[in-house]
Scaffold this motif. Structure first.
Motif, PDB file in Angstrom:
ATOM      1  N   ASP A 100      12.298  25.948  21.799  1.00  0.00           N
ATOM      2  CA  ASP A 100      11.581  25.197  22.838  1.00  0.00           C
ATOM      3  C   ASP A 100      10.076  25.259  22.648  1.00  0.00           C
ATOM      4  O   ASP A 100       9.313  25.183  23.608  1.00  0.00           O
ATOM      5  CB  ASP A 100      11.959  25.699  24.233  1.00  0.00           C
ATOM      6  CG  ASP A 100      11.635  27.175  24.441  1.00  0.00           C
ATOM      7  OD1 ASP A 100      11.182  27.832  23.477  1.00  0.00           O
ATOM      8  OD2 ASP A 100      11.836  27.662  25.559  1.00  0.00           O
ATOM      9  N   ARG A 151       9.160  23.331  28.547  1.00  0.00           N
ATOM     10  CA  ARG A 151      10.039  23.942  27.548  1.00  0.00           C
ATOM     11  C   ARG A 151      11.253  23.054  27.279  1.00  0.00           C
ATOM     12  O   ARG A 151      11.648  22.851  26.136  1.00  0.00           O
ATOM     13  CB  ARG A 151      10.527  25.320  28.007  1.00  0.00           C
ATOM     14  CG  ARG A 151       9.483  26.402  28.028  1.00  0.00           C
ATOM     15  CD  ARG A 151      10.118  27.785  27.914  1.00  0.00           C
ATOM     16  NE  ARG A 151      11.255  27.962  28.810  1.00  0.00           N
ATOM     17  CZ  ARG A 151      11.154  28.390  30.075  1.00  0.00           C
ATOM     18  NH1 ARG A 151       9.963  28.670  30.570  1.00  0.00           N
ATOM     19  NH2 ARG A 151      12.223  28.557  30.819  1.00  0.00           N
ATOM     20  N   TYR A 152      11.818  22.525  28.337  1.00  0.00           N
ATOM     21  CA  TYR A 152      13.004  21.681  28.203  1.00  0.00           C
ATOM     22  C   TYR A 152      12.666  20.414  27.416  1.00  0.00           C
ATOM     23  O   TYR A 152      13.427  20.002  26.526  1.00  0.00           O
ATOM     24  CB  TYR A 152      13.541  21.315  29.584  1.00  0.00           C
ATOM     25  CG  TYR A 152      14.697  20.346  29.539  1.00  0.00           C
ATOM     26  CD1 TYR A 152      15.988  20.800  29.251  1.00  0.00           C
ATOM     27  CD2 TYR A 152      14.492  18.985  29.768  1.00  0.00           C
ATOM     28  CE1 TYR A 152      17.055  19.897  29.193  1.00  0.00           C
ATOM     29  CE2 TYR A 152      15.555  18.089  29.705  1.00  0.00           C
ATOM     30  CZ  TYR A 152      16.830  18.553  29.428  1.00  0.00           C
ATOM     31  OH  TYR A 152      17.870  17.658  29.372  1.00  0.00           O
ATOM     32  N   GLN A 153      11.536  19.799  27.712  1.00  0.00           N
ATOM     33  CA  GLN A 153      11.150  18.577  27.014  1.00  0.00           C
ATOM     34  C   GLN A 153      10.926  18.833  25.523  1.00  0.00           C
ATOM     35  O   GLN A 153      11.342  18.038  24.667  1.00  0.00           O
ATOM     36  CB  GLN A 153       9.899  17.989  27.654  1.00  0.00           C
ATOM     37  CG  GLN A 153      10.115  17.451  29.069  1.00  0.00           C
ATOM     38  CD  GLN A 153       8.805  17.120  29.760  1.00  0.00           C
ATOM     39  OE1 GLN A 153       7.762  17.039  29.132  1.00  0.00           O
ATOM     40  NE2 GLN A 153       8.862  16.938  31.077  1.00  0.00           N
ATOM     41  N   GLU A 175      14.284  19.373  23.803  1.00  0.00           N
ATOM     42  CA  GLU A 175      15.012  18.121  23.628  1.00  0.00           C
ATOM     43  C   GLU A 175      14.452  17.308  22.457  1.00  0.00           C
ATOM     44  O   GLU A 175      15.197  16.720  21.674  1.00  0.00           O
ATOM     45  CB  GLU A 175      14.957  17.299  24.916  1.00  0.00           C
ATOM     46  CG  GLU A 175      15.875  17.816  26.013  1.00  0.00           C
ATOM     47  CD  GLU A 175      17.342  17.699  25.602  1.00  0.00           C
ATOM     48  OE1 GLU A 175      17.835  16.568  25.488  1.00  0.00           O
ATOM     49  OE2 GLU A 175      17.974  18.750  25.380  1.00  0.00           O
TER      50      GLU A 175
END
Length: 249
Positions: free
Chosen positions: A195, A236-238, A241
């Motif tokens: 991430d 972090r998620y973006q 992904e």
């Protein structure tokens, strides 16, 4: 002859590479950020920027800090350009630095040079590697350099003519450990993660960098960046992904 020369690889062949290098963050171009951070190294004996004589790369001379020499190679490929630069600026070893990440980390560069001095046996290539075996230079983190024995690069430049190898000037060396002495350093645990994304490849990446610069300032380091990510689960998620999508593609 220099012991360890820093080489900022600005041998651009694609319009998107030139656009990225010249685009500005916090008032400076990405190329300028990388070159300046390279000169912050405590272990390099000098830093140069290397480009080709392609007229479209003329801008490199105008964006490089005035105290950093620019070597313009007549070779059309990065491997030949680096070899020519090493003949003009003789060095026993060099650290190659890409221009995809304005947050390039000179501390990690210095750690490379110190590790080489610590290793007893001779080495042709020394670089970082993630927990799954991926060379760090191939990851989307982007803050790394790679240490190379100049003789090894000059040998490869003379013998290897395949375009895929000459475009990625050091890959042939570390992909042939049966011929060259390759040494890997584990990535620091705090940045060996899925991430974290600090290379500039799309508009999302530019937005992340603008957020980092606005929040932490231009002198931020990896420690403060990872602390910021730990406080921003959505960011972090973006990043995770985008990294996943890049691997699939």
């Amino acid at each position: 002859m220099l012991e360890n020369l820093g080489i900022v690889d600005a041998c651009f062949s694609l319009p998107k590479e030139r656009t990225r290098a010249s685009r500005k963050l916090n008032g400076k171009s990405v190329l300028e950020w990388v070159a300046r951070r390279a000169t912050d190294s405590q272990q390099l004996d000098g830093v140069i920027v290397v480009t080709t004589a392609d007229p479209d790369n003329e801008f490199v001379k105008h964006l490089t800090p005035l105290d950093v020499p620019v070597f313009v190679a007549q070779s059309t490929d990065p491997m030949g350009a680096l070899a020519a630069a090493l003949e003009a600026y003789p060095a026993a070893h060099f650290v190659r630095i890409e221009t995809a990440c304005p947050l390039f980390d000179p501390v990690l560069l210095d750690r490379l040079v110190k590790e080489r001095r610590r290793v007893a046996e001779s080495v042709d290539y020394l670089g970082y590697r993630s927990h799954n075996g991926t060379p760090a230079m191939s990851t989307p983190v982007g803050v790394f350099g790679e240490w190379v024995n100049a003789k090894a690069l000059l040998e490869v430049a003379r013998r290897v003519q395949a375009a895929k190898h000459r475009t990625h000037p050091t890959r042939y060396i570390y992909e042939h450990p049966e011929r060259f002495r390759v040494h890997w350093i584990p990535l620091p645990e705090e940045i060996d993660r899925d991430d974290l994304r600090l290379t500039l490849n799309n508009e999302d990446d530019w937005e992340y960098h603008q957020l980092i610069f606005e929040t932490l300032g231009p002198d931020c380091d990896l420690r403060t960046i990872t602390h910021l990510l730990d406080r921003c689960p959505a960011l972090r998620y973006q990043m995770a992904e985008l990294n996943r999508a890049s691997r699939i593609a």
